[in-house]
Enzyme design. Sequence first.
Site, PDB file in Angstrom:
ATOM      1  N   ASP A   1     -12.236  93.070  25.694  1.00  0.00           N
ATOM      2  CA  ASP A   1     -11.001  92.664  26.356  1.00  0.00           C
ATOM      3  C   ASP A   1     -10.031  93.838  26.275  1.00  0.00           C
ATOM      4  O   ASP A   1      -9.377  94.060  25.266  1.00  0.00           O
ATOM      5  CB  ASP A   1     -10.418  91.422  25.670  1.00  0.00           C
ATOM      6  CG  ASP A   1      -9.124  90.947  26.318  1.00  0.00           C
ATOM      7  OD1 ASP A   1      -8.534  91.709  27.102  1.00  0.00           O
ATOM      8  OD2 ASP A   1      -8.697  89.815  26.021  1.00  0.00           O
TER       9      ASP A   1
ATOM     10  N   LYS B   1      -3.150  93.291  33.545  1.00  0.00           N
ATOM     11  CA  LYS B   1      -1.852  93.905  33.280  1.00  0.00           C
ATOM     12  C   LYS B   1      -1.630  95.178  34.088  1.00  0.00           C
ATOM     13  O   LYS B   1      -1.210  95.131  35.221  1.00  0.00           O
ATOM     14  CB  LYS B   1      -1.670  94.122  31.779  1.00  0.00           C
ATOM     15  CG  LYS B   1      -1.579  92.805  30.992  1.00  0.00           C
ATOM     16  CD  LYS B   1      -1.072  93.011  29.604  1.00  0.00           C
ATOM     17  CE  LYS B   1      -1.102  91.720  28.787  1.00  0.00           C
ATOM     18  NZ  LYS B   1      -0.224  90.658  29.301  1.00  0.00           N
TER      19      LYS B   1
ATOM     20  N   PHE C   1      -6.065  87.466  20.616  1.00  0.00           N
ATOM     21  CA  PHE C   1      -5.220  86.929  21.689  1.00  0.00           C
ATOM     22  C   PHE C   1      -5.874  87.295  23.011  1.00  0.00           C
ATOM     23  O   PHE C   1      -5.892  88.455  23.411  1.00  0.00           O
ATOM     24  CB  PHE C   1      -3.796  87.474  21.653  1.00  0.00           C
ATOM     25  CG  PHE C   1      -2.946  86.854  22.732  1.00  0.00           C
ATOM     26  CD1 PHE C   1      -2.360  85.614  22.533  1.00  0.00           C
ATOM     27  CD2 PHE C   1      -2.773  87.468  23.955  1.00  0.00           C
ATOM     28  CE1 PHE C   1      -1.612  85.011  23.535  1.00  0.00           C
ATOM     29  CE2 PHE C   1      -2.037  86.873  24.966  1.00  0.00           C
ATOM     30  CZ  PHE C   1      -1.452  85.639  24.750  1.00  0.00           C
TER      31      PHE C   1
END
Length: 405
Positions: free
Chosen positions: A232, A261, A147
């Site tokens: 990531d 984030k 994801f």
Amino acid sequence: MTAPAQTRSSADLIRAEEPVLAHNYHPLPVVVARAEGTWVEDVEGRRYLDMLAGYSALNFGHRHPALIEAAHAQLDRLTLTSRAFHNDRLAEFAERLAALTGLDMVLPMNTGAEAVESGIKVARKWAYEVKGVPADQATIVVAADNFHGRTTTIVSFSTDETARQGFGPFTPGFRVVPYNDLAALEAAVDETTAAVLLEPIQGEAGVLIPDSGYLAGVRELTRRKGCLFIADEIQSGLGRTGRTLAVEHEGVVPDMVLLGKALGGGIVPVSAVVARRDVLGVLRPGEHGSTFGGNPLAAAVGTAVVGLLETGEFQRRAAELGTILRSGLSDLVGKGVLDFRARGLWAGVDVDPAVGTGREIGERLMREGILVKDTHGSTIRLAPPLTITAEELVGALGTLEKVLK
């Protein structure tokens, strides 16, 4: 006339969203109006312990005083210039973020997906200009069940049909291999490979942690094959796993790290590509950009976030409290929990389907004042703010035990 939000009930507000908001999420039926630290409050004044932390966007809790202070101070001075001009906050942000990650250069962006897209572009440019891959032939190897976001390019290499169906045609140039399989990765990498793009821990897939040695093996393989290793760390990074970056558990330094984030401190969207100088150095003016990327407000908040991480306090808290999390979940195996995976303050918990789906468990916990989020099937994710206390964590685990009975 539409009533002010503060006079409308949770049920009224949820109903009001239905005809006017695109249905791209299926949130729990709680309407948050206020928050502080690890706790949120709905419009009726009910309090909930936040055990999700915005998928790691709130690693430092809601409205952390140091981050709020940095934002307030910057709001009184300057918020946006665009990158048409320099601003006085960007250099320090880039210097300190590069030092924190052990890399050289920073490309500031806004969202996590934007960081991933930027990383893909940079890797392709590097492949053509540095590695010598023929024009338009560069490939990037990714892992199944990844994801990395939901843009059209990113869903092109997703194996989640919900994310893909109805959004083609898809962007070429990607090869998908099983996660945690070095042999399959080696077979997929060839002279056209620009990069291997991986999550050190797969969050959306259920907090899947690879075998010990896998990330080190990826690092060795990419060096040997002459391609980039892109990590990531948008969910796994910035203290979540007990280290600044999850790759540090294996002593690995990738060529490129993608951050987002938590980098915005739960205040503004901030993301970044951080990489070696010879990698990010392939970009020239006009080839990539973002109006809001590196804006003064984002840089001020991002610098304050880096400042919190430079102390090591939050990494230590995640590691220490992670032992409580693992111990509590171990006690629940066989009592409604089939299995779990945890590193630091991050866990994927596989609930016995006979007890309920992940969604059902989430709703039961919500009614008991605990907020979590389900992922595939009967798996729930736990990712509390790193500011959570041991008492709060033990209480949440006790509530989980209660709803599983």
